[in-house]
Design a protein around this motif. Structure first.
Motif, mmCIF file in Angstrom:
data_model
loop_
_atom_site.group_PDB
_atom_site.id
_atom_site.type_symbol
_atom_site.label_atom_id
_atom_site.label_comp_id
_atom_site.label_asym_id
_atom_site.label_seq_id
_atom_site.Cartn_x
_atom_site.Cartn_y
_atom_site.Cartn_z
ATOM 1 N N MET A 26 0.851 -1.173 0.000
ATOM 2 C CA MET A 26 0.000 0.000 0.000
ATOM 3 C C MET A 26 0.894 1.231 0.000
ATOM 4 S SD MET A 26 -3.040 0.934 2.607
ATOM 5 C CE MET A 26 -4.325 0.287 1.577
ATOM 6 N N SER A 27 0.481 2.278 -0.696
ATOM 7 C CA SER A 27 1.266 3.502 -0.790
ATOM 8 C C SER A 27 0.335 4.706 -0.730
ATOM 9 C CB SER A 27 2.026 3.493 -2.120
ATOM 10 O OG SER A 27 2.709 4.693 -2.307
ATOM 11 N N TRP A 28 0.685 5.669 0.117
ATOM 12 C CA TRP A 28 -0.094 6.890 0.185
ATOM 13 C C TRP A 28 0.746 8.013 0.752
ATOM 14 C CZ3 TRP A 28 -0.683 2.840 3.524
ATOM 15 C CH2 TRP A 28 -0.704 3.094 4.881
ATOM 16 N N ASP A 29 0.301 9.241 0.539
ATOM 17 C CA ASP A 29 0.948 10.427 1.088
ATOM 18 C C ASP A 29 0.055 11.023 2.167
ATOM 19 O OD1 ASP A 29 3.170 10.311 -0.604
ATOM 20 O OD2 ASP A 29 2.149 11.419 -2.176
ATOM 21 N N VAL A 30 0.683 11.513 3.230
ATOM 22 C CA VAL A 30 -0.035 12.101 4.351
ATOM 23 C C VAL A 30 0.575 13.466 4.635
ATOM 24 C CG1 VAL A 30 -0.569 11.868 6.818
ATOM 25 C CG2 VAL A 30 -0.447 9.819 5.367
ATOM 26 N N ILE A 31 -0.255 14.481 4.774
ATOM 27 C CA ILE A 31 0.215 15.802 5.169
ATOM 28 C C ILE A 31 -0.199 16.028 6.617
ATOM 29 C CG2 ILE A 31 -0.009 18.294 4.839
ATOM 30 C CD1 ILE A 31 -0.533 17.762 1.900
ATOM 31 N N ILE A 32 0.766 16.445 7.435
ATOM 32 C CA ILE A 32 0.472 16.796 8.821
ATOM 33 C C ILE A 32 0.579 18.308 8.920
ATOM 34 C CG2 ILE A 32 1.180 16.612 11.220
ATOM 35 C CD1 ILE A 32 2.416 13.894 10.527
ATOM 36 N N MET A 33 -0.512 18.937 9.318
ATOM 37 C CA MET A 33 -0.514 20.383 9.514
ATOM 38 C C MET A 33 -1.521 20.751 10.579
ATOM 39 S SD MET A 33 -2.163 21.434 5.809
ATOM 40 C CE MET A 33 -1.920 23.161 6.028
ATOM 41 N N ARG A 34 -1.404 21.957 11.085
ATOM 42 C CA ARG A 34 -2.288 22.431 12.146
ATOM 43 C C ARG A 34 -3.272 23.438 11.537
ATOM 44 N NH1 ARG A 34 -0.721 22.706 18.010
ATOM 45 N NH2 ARG A 34 0.828 21.361 17.112
ATOM 46 N N PHE A 35 -4.540 23.303 11.899
ATOM 47 C CA PHE A 35 -5.589 24.217 11.443
ATOM 48 C C PHE A 35 -6.136 25.007 12.622
ATOM 49 C CE2 PHE A 35 -5.824 20.979 8.093
ATOM 50 C CZ PHE A 35 -5.854 21.784 6.966
ATOM 51 N N PRO A 36 -6.760 26.149 12.334
ATOM 52 C CA PRO A 36 -7.448 26.871 13.416
ATOM 53 C C PRO A 36 -8.516 25.965 14.037
ATOM 54 C CG PRO A 36 -7.317 28.227 11.446
ATOM 55 C CD PRO A 36 -6.858 26.848 11.058
ATOM 56 N N GLU A 37 -8.827 26.207 15.294
ATOM 57 C CA GLU A 37 -9.805 25.353 15.990
ATOM 58 C C GLU A 37 -11.191 25.385 15.350
ATOM 59 O OE1 GLU A 37 -9.944 25.282 20.212
ATOM 60 O OE2 GLU A 37 -7.810 25.724 20.362
ATOM 61 N N SER A 38 -11.486 26.424 14.573
ATOM 62 C CA SER A 38 -12.791 26.503 13.919
ATOM 63 C C SER A 38 -12.945 25.458 12.812
ATOM 64 C CB SER A 38 -13.010 27.899 13.338
ATOM 65 O OG SER A 38 -12.010 28.183 12.371
ATOM 66 N N ILE A 39 -11.860 24.860 12.388
ATOM 67 C CA ILE A 39 -11.917 23.835 11.343
ATOM 68 C C ILE A 39 -11.788 22.471 12.008
ATOM 69 C CG2 ILE A 39 -10.818 22.918 9.274
ATOM 70 C CD1 ILE A 39 -9.885 25.786 8.693
ATOM 71 N N GLN A 40 -12.886 21.729 12.001
ATOM 72 C CA GLN A 40 -12.935 20.424 12.655
ATOM 73 C C GLN A 40 -13.246 19.284 11.686
ATOM 74 O OE1 GLN A 40 -12.357 19.818 16.081
ATOM 75 N NE2 GLN A 40 -11.570 21.906 15.958
ATOM 76 N N THR A 41 -13.825 19.632 10.528
ATOM 77 C CA THR A 41 -14.252 18.599 9.586
ATOM 78 C C THR A 41 -13.886 18.998 8.164
ATOM 79 O OG1 THR A 41 -16.414 19.592 9.148
ATOM 80 C CG2 THR A 41 -16.262 18.083 11.056
ATOM 81 N N MET A 42 -13.999 18.056 7.251
ATOM 82 C CA MET A 42 -13.778 18.366 5.834
ATOM 83 C C MET A 42 -14.814 19.390 5.355
ATOM 84 S SD MET A 42 -11.124 17.062 4.526
ATOM 85 C CE MET A 42 -11.467 17.309 2.799
ATOM 86 N N ALA A 43 -16.026 19.318 5.876
ATOM 87 C CA ALA A 43 -17.052 20.285 5.486
ATOM 88 C C ALA A 43 -16.624 21.706 5.858
ATOM 89 C CB ALA A 43 -18.383 19.945 6.145
ATOM 90 N N ASP A 44 -15.960 21.863 7.006
ATOM 91 C CA ASP A 44 -15.449 23.177 7.401
ATOM 92 C C ASP A 44 -14.434 23.689 6.385
ATOM 93 O OD1 ASP A 44 -16.974 23.020 9.741
ATOM 94 O OD2 ASP A 44 -15.283 22.285 10.935
ATOM 95 N N LEU A 45 -13.613 22.811 5.874
ATOM 96 C CA LEU A 45 -12.627 23.208 4.859
ATOM 97 C C LEU A 45 -13.290 23.575 3.543
ATOM 98 C CD1 LEU A 45 -9.738 20.621 5.321
ATOM 99 C CD2 LEU A 45 -9.597 23.085 5.626
ATOM 100 N N GLU A 46 -14.301 22.800 3.174
ATOM 101 C CA GLU A 46 -14.943 22.995 1.877
ATOM 102 C C GLU A 46 -15.680 24.324 1.768
ATOM 103 O OE1 GLU A 46 -17.221 19.406 1.625
ATOM 104 O OE2 GLU A 46 -15.462 18.223 1.047
#
Length: 103
Positions: free
Chosen positions: A1-21
């Motif tokens: 299996m192969s995949w890429d993962v990004i580790i980053m910090r978001f503001p607390e107001s962003i909790q879900t993918m919907a928040d990002l979208e």
């Protein structure tokens, strides 16, 4: 299996993918941690990681290989880290432990 993962910090107001979208403007870069601290966290979660190239760590284990890219920018604080994972699912727990470590 192969995949890429990004580790980053978001503001607390962003909790879900919907928040990002629903974002209408870019989010500020929040510091993840210092370079030395990140290398220490990786080495704690992935014992034996080779940091002979300070911006690129490599862990080779029985489940596969994970490369840790912290970029060439010499700024002490990291805003993100990229993991290039070529391993079995067993490493997921180690990745989660890395992301949940303090600091």
């Amino acid at each position: 299996m192969s995949w890429d993962v990004i580790i980053m910090r978001f503001p607390e107001s962003i909790q879900t993918m919907a928040d990002l979208e629903i974002l209408t403007s870019p989010v500020e870069d929040l510091p993840l941690c210092g370079r030395d601290a990140f290398r220490a966290k990786v080495s704690a979660a992935f014992a034996g990681t080779d940091w002979s190239e300070p911006n690129w760590g490599r862990w080779d284990g029985p489940a596969g290989t994970v490369d840790f890219n912290i970029g060439r920018d010499e700024a002490e604080a990291l805003s993100l880290a990229m993991l290039h994972v070529r391993a079995e699912d067993q490493v997921i727990g180690q990745i989660v432990a890395l992301t949940e470590s303090e600091g």
